[in-house]
Design an enzyme around this catalytic site. Structure first.
Site, mmCIF file in Angstrom:
data_model
loop_
_atom_site.group_PDB
_atom_site.id
_atom_site.type_symbol
_atom_site.label_atom_id
_atom_site.label_comp_id
_atom_site.label_asym_id
_atom_site.label_seq_id
_atom_site.Cartn_x
_atom_site.Cartn_y
_atom_site.Cartn_z
ATOM 1 N N HIS A 223 -3.356 -10.457 4.056
ATOM 2 C CA HIS A 223 -4.018 -9.166 3.832
ATOM 3 C C HIS A 223 -5.153 -9.217 2.825
ATOM 4 O O HIS A 223 -5.844 -8.223 2.619
ATOM 5 C CB HIS A 223 -3.005 -8.094 3.400
HETATM 6 C C1 UD1 Z 1 -3.468 -3.303 -2.243
HETATM 7 C C2 UD1 Z 1 -3.704 -4.045 -3.543
HETATM 8 C C3 UD1 Z 1 -3.291 -5.498 -3.396
HETATM 9 C C4 UD1 Z 1 -1.877 -5.606 -2.876
HETATM 10 C C5 UD1 Z 1 -1.769 -4.822 -1.579
HETATM 11 C C6 UD1 Z 1 -0.405 -4.862 -0.980
HETATM 12 C C7 UD1 Z 1 -5.661 -3.293 -4.854
HETATM 13 C C8 UD1 Z 1 -7.020 -3.662 -5.276
HETATM 14 N N1 UD1 Z 1 -5.131 -4.054 -3.885
HETATM 15 O O1 UD1 Z 1 -4.322 -3.866 -1.259
HETATM 16 O O2 UD1 Z 1 -3.368 -6.124 -4.655
HETATM 17 O O3 UD1 Z 1 -1.556 -6.959 -2.671
HETATM 18 O O4 UD1 Z 1 -2.116 -3.462 -1.880
HETATM 19 O O5 UD1 Z 1 -0.424 -4.212 0.248
HETATM 20 O O6 UD1 Z 1 -5.089 -2.369 -5.389
HETATM 21 N N2 UD1 Z 1 -3.581 1.550 4.492
HETATM 22 C C9 UD1 Z 1 -2.765 2.223 5.355
HETATM 23 N N3 UD1 Z 1 -1.645 2.811 4.873
HETATM 24 C C10 UD1 Z 1 -1.312 2.770 3.567
HETATM 25 C C11 UD1 Z 1 -2.163 2.102 2.686
HETATM 26 C C12 UD1 Z 1 -3.291 1.496 3.155
HETATM 27 O O7 UD1 Z 1 -3.023 2.269 6.547
HETATM 28 O O8 UD1 Z 1 -0.261 3.326 3.193
HETATM 29 C C13 UD1 Z 1 -4.791 0.869 5.007
HETATM 30 C C14 UD1 Z 1 -6.040 1.705 4.863
HETATM 31 O O9 UD1 Z 1 -6.852 1.457 5.966
HETATM 32 C C15 UD1 Z 1 -6.689 1.131 3.615
HETATM 33 C C16 UD1 Z 1 -6.294 -0.337 3.704
HETATM 34 O O10 UD1 Z 1 -4.990 -0.331 4.292
HETATM 35 O O11 UD1 Z 1 -8.041 1.332 3.591
HETATM 36 C C17 UD1 Z 1 -6.257 -1.039 2.397
HETATM 37 O O12 UD1 Z 1 -5.423 -0.339 1.460
HETATM 38 P P1 UD1 Z 1 -5.729 -0.441 -0.115
HETATM 39 O O13 UD1 Z 1 -4.700 0.289 -0.881
HETATM 40 O O14 UD1 Z 1 -7.146 -0.122 -0.374
HETATM 41 O O15 UD1 Z 1 -5.604 -1.982 -0.427
HETATM 42 P P2 UD1 Z 1 -4.605 -3.104 0.103
HETATM 43 O O16 UD1 Z 1 -5.360 -4.059 0.957
HETATM 44 O O17 UD1 Z 1 -3.340 -2.535 0.644
#
Ligand code: UD1
Length: 384
Positions: A223
């Site tokens: 991821h």
């Molecule tokens: C975040 C953390 C990362 C951690 C990861 C675990 C930061 C900078 N990154 O990254 O360190 O390893 O979480 O998962 O804080 N999304 C959903 N549902 C959700 C949450 C996210 O669909 O409940 C999707 C959305 O499209 C979003 C993308 O995932 O834009 C990324 O989510 P985000 O919280 O920005 O970062 P992660 O890649 O999950």
């Protein structure tokens, strides 16, 4: 005797979670704090950085986390928007509840955002899992870690190398306390409740014979933006995974970011459904069961590097660096980056029974959260 009309009880210990990897760290801390009541009174804040049932609610249930007292509902966004939204929404919560300290864990955007708000209001910040460094400032998590540690008041570390990193950055040693790994507290507490991999596949409508027919399988998670946000990089990694899958079947547990990008970049055709089982994000107990019985784990996650070390399962980390060097030095982790030859060679060695067995690092013993609560109780009493 204290006059109850004038007695001003200390504010709560405000515990912040935001994203998936925070939940398994905070669950044992909350339990340990409850044994120090009424001196320590915990309040749980969920920023809502992760909000899906799969990414959040299921883990709350699995880990026995209480319903958050406050949910800031920030959701997804760019780093700037997400960080700013957490800050704007966290500030009134601090003003209302006037905590005696704020506990943040890990390195996600919510960790840094809440830290910044609290320190500027002179509320002590306690950072759990401090001092880890990849020395790769392109990783958003590295920025979150460095900045949080600079301003946090009490820093709990999971491995001794983290203390060395903090010393190099000028953090006073009196602020640092080696307690071990709270993530492993959760793992050990839940190990015997882990779900059987075959049940997990069945629950997702998948015939589990793909696992049993081959006798062994590997688990994959990816991821990191550096691995999954560029179509060429992601395409190349999927190509390597296809070669690994020719050797043993894989269970690929897909983060929403990864699943979305595979679709968007038109890469789904690279995944052979006969050899690779695709699953949505899993609950904690499902993931634990999948990892515990795997022949190997291929990942770019930080947490999985530690969990596989505690489980004694070989882990190949598809990153150029790790902020958790003890998993390589003492545990079962090998850094393979995106190096096809290295990955296939390691997989072959593991399948021939030559994988790393490792040993359990110091203080990864299931009692890290108890050490934190005891230290915090004493530290806060001294500060009063
Ligand atoms: C975040 C953390 C990362 C951690 C990861 C675990 C930061 C900078 N990154 O990254 O360190 O390893 O979480 O998962 O804080 N999304 C959903 N549902 C959700 C949450 C996210 O669909 O409940 C999707 C959305 O499209 C979003 C993308 O995932 O834009 C990324 O989510 P985000 O919280 O920005 O970062 P992660 O890649 O999950």
């Amino acid at each position: 005797m204290t006059d109850s009309s004038t007695f001003d009880p200390p504010g709560p210990v405000m515990c912040v979670v935001g994203a998936r990897p925070n939940f398994m760290k905070m669950a044992p801390i909350l339990r340990a704090l409850s044994t120090h009541a009424p001196r320590l009174r915990a309040m749980l804040v969920h920023t809502g950085q992760h909000y899906d049932r799969d990414m959040s609610d299921r883990l709350f249930t699995d880990l026995g986390l209480p319903r958050p007292d406050i949910n800031l509902d920030v959701g997804s966004g760019t780093h700037a928007v997400q960080t700013a939204d957490v800050m704007r929404r966290f500030e009134p919560a601090l003003d209302t509840h006037r905590p005696c300290c704020v506990i943040v864990v890990g390195d996600v955007n919510s960790t840094l955002a809440c830290t910044l708000v609290a320190v500027k209001k002179n509320v002590p910040v306690v950072h759990v899992e401090a001092g880890l460094r990849s020395y790769d400032r392109k990783m958003p998590e590295e920025i979150n870690r460095v900045l949080t540690d600079q301003v946090a008041d009490r820093l709990y570390i999971t491995e001794r190398s983290a203390g060395d990193n903090l010393r190099r950055e000028g953090v006073a040693p009196e602020r640092v306390c080696f307690v071990g790994n709270v993530m492993i507290d959760s793992l050990l507490a839940n190990r015997e409740h882990a779900h059987k991999p075959a049940d997990t596949l069945r629950a997702n409508g998948i015939d589990p014979s793909i696992l049993t027919a081959h006798g062994r399988y590997g688990v994959v998670t990816l991821h990191r933006p550096s691995n999954v946000d560029d179509p060429q990089v992601l395409g190349r990694l999927l190509g390597v995974l296809a070669e690994v899958a020719a050797r043993l079947p894989l269970v690929f547990v897909q983060h929403p970011r990864t699943r979305g990008n595979i679709e968007r970049f038109g890469l789904a055709g690279q995944i052979d459904p006969q050899r690779v089982v695709l699953l949505p994000p899993q609950g904690y107990l499902e993931m634990l069961g999948l990892m515990a019985e795997a022949a190997l784990v291929l990942t770019d996650s930080g947490g999985l590097q530690e969990e596989t070390t505690a489980l004694g399962v070989p882990c190949l980390t598809m990153r150029a660096n790790t902020e958790r060097p003890i998993t390589v030095e003492e545990g079962t982790n090998t850094m393979v980056g995106d190096d096809r030859v290295a990955i296939l060679q390691c997989v072959d060695e593991i399948l021939q029974g030559q994988g790393k067995r490792g040993r359990t690092p110091e203080y990864w013993d299931g009692h890290a959260a108890e050490r934190i609560a005891a230290d915090l109780d004493r530290w806060l009493a001294e500060a009063r």
